[in-house]
Design a protein around this motif. Structure first.
Motif, PDB file in Angstrom:
ATOM      1  N   PRO A 188       0.810  -1.224   0.000  1.00 37.34           N
ATOM      2  CA  PRO A 188       0.000   0.000   0.000  1.00 37.34           C
ATOM      3  C   PRO A 188       0.845   1.276   0.000  1.00 37.34           C
ATOM      4  O   PRO A 188       0.405   2.313  -0.507  1.00 37.34           O
ATOM      5  CB  PRO A 188      -0.848  -0.100   1.266  1.00 37.34           C
ATOM      6  N   GLY A 195       1.632   3.031  -3.707  1.00 33.47           N
ATOM      7  CA  GLY A 195       0.700   4.034  -4.221  1.00 33.47           C
ATOM      8  C   GLY A 195       0.802   5.332  -3.443  1.00 33.47           C
ATOM      9  O   GLY A 195       0.668   6.417  -4.008  1.00 33.47           O
ATOM     10  N   GLY A 196       1.060   5.218  -2.152  1.00 27.04           N
ATOM     11  CA  GLY A 196       1.231   6.405  -1.325  1.00 27.04           C
ATOM     12  C   GLY A 196       2.433   7.231  -1.751  1.00 27.04           C
ATOM     13  O   GLY A 196       2.369   8.464  -1.788  1.00 27.04           O
ATOM     14  N   ASN A 226       1.493   8.911  -5.107  1.00 31.80           N
ATOM     15  CA  ASN A 226       0.527   9.979  -4.859  1.00 31.80           C
ATOM     16  C   ASN A 226       1.134  11.116  -4.040  1.00 31.80           C
ATOM     17  O   ASN A 226       0.745  12.275  -4.207  1.00 31.80           O
ATOM     18  CB  ASN A 226      -0.722   9.425  -4.175  1.00 31.80           C
ATOM     19  N   TYR A 278      -1.250   3.003   6.075  1.00 31.67           N
ATOM     20  CA  TYR A 278      -0.865   2.022   5.046  1.00 31.67           C
ATOM     21  C   TYR A 278      -0.171   0.818   5.682  1.00 31.67           C
ATOM     22  O   TYR A 278      -0.406  -0.327   5.286  1.00 31.67           O
ATOM     23  CB  TYR A 278       0.053   2.652   4.004  1.00 31.67           C
ATOM     24  N   ASN A 327      -8.430   4.068  -2.790  1.00 30.33           N
ATOM     25  CA  ASN A 327      -7.537   4.928  -2.024  1.00 30.33           C
ATOM     26  C   ASN A 327      -6.539   5.615  -2.953  1.00 30.33           C
ATOM     27  O   ASN A 327      -6.354   6.832  -2.901  1.00 30.33           O
ATOM     28  CB  ASN A 327      -6.805   4.079  -0.967  1.00 30.33           C
ATOM     29  N   TRP A 328      -5.909   4.843  -3.803  1.00 31.42           N
ATOM     30  CA  TRP A 328      -4.912   5.394  -4.716  1.00 31.42           C
ATOM     31  C   TRP A 328      -5.536   6.318  -5.760  1.00 31.42           C
ATOM     32  O   TRP A 328      -4.880   7.223  -6.255  1.00 31.42           O
ATOM     33  CB  TRP A 328      -4.159   4.278  -5.404  1.00 31.42           C
ATOM     34  N   THR A 361      -6.217  10.715  -4.972  1.00 30.25           N
ATOM     35  CA  THR A 361      -5.240  11.786  -5.162  1.00 30.25           C
ATOM     36  C   THR A 361      -5.213  12.322  -6.591  1.00 30.25           C
ATOM     37  O   THR A 361      -5.229  13.543  -6.779  1.00 30.25           O
ATOM     38  CB  THR A 361      -3.835  11.326  -4.703  1.00 30.25           C
TER      39      THR A 361
END
Length: 176
Positions: free
Chosen positions: A16, A19-20, A23, A58, A93-94, A97
């Protein structure tokens, strides 16, 4: 814990975060310009809060996914449905952003974050049915998403889209 299990936990926690990271870069490019020119509600946290909060959330959701995968027999056992829900909420979630920071779509980011928050709740409940700790790990994530939904909605309401007064001719001239 054996080395192979440590690698599985690490993979679940890192997934996770990927992607954070992507973003985070997109967000960083928009903070000083577009974002800081928006109107905000009084309860908006300082910008520095978001990175540590998302990093820990995450990590928690990643570890929860590992627990469900291990306890529930992976994709061949009862964990299959909850893990599919997990993938769905992670994709949502991804996606938020780029909608908010990339396309500056305040209204659609509200719709998207509400879908995310609902999918986080569903995933947390499904995870709890497989592994109680995994379900509990989704509680802070759900709480943050609920708060973020309120924040996103408030930003949307404080920054109404401007109606265009351009004529068809002006739009055509501008595009040439």
């Amino acid at each position: 814990m054996q080395k192979s299990e440590i690698l599985k936990v690490a993979g679940a926690v890192v997934l996770p975060q990927l992607g954070g990271f992507v973003n985070g870069y997109l967000t960083k490019t928009q903070i000083d310009g577009w974002y800081e020119n928006l109107k905000f509600p009084s309860f908006r946290p300082p910008n520095w809060v978001f990175g540590p909060v998302w990093t820990s959330l995450y990590a928690g959701m990643g570890y929860a996914s590992y627990l469900v995968w291990k306890t529930g027999g992976g994709f061949d056992g009862p964990a299959r449905g909850p893990l599919i829900l997990y993938g769905t909420q992670l994709a949502l979630n991804w996606a938020w952003t780029p909608i908010f920071f990339g396309m500056h779509q305040l209204k659609w980011s509200v719709v998207e974050i509400l879908a995310l928050t609902g999918s986080v709740a569903a995933t947390g409940v499904a995870f709890y049915q497989i592994n109680k700790l995994a379900g509990y790990l989704f509680v802070p994530y759900f709480a943050w998403c609920a708060f973020a939904s309120l924040l996103n909605y408030s930003i949307y309401k404080l920054n109404p889209e401007k109606e265009s007064t351009a004529t068809i001719e002006e739009v055509h001239e501008k595009s040439n």
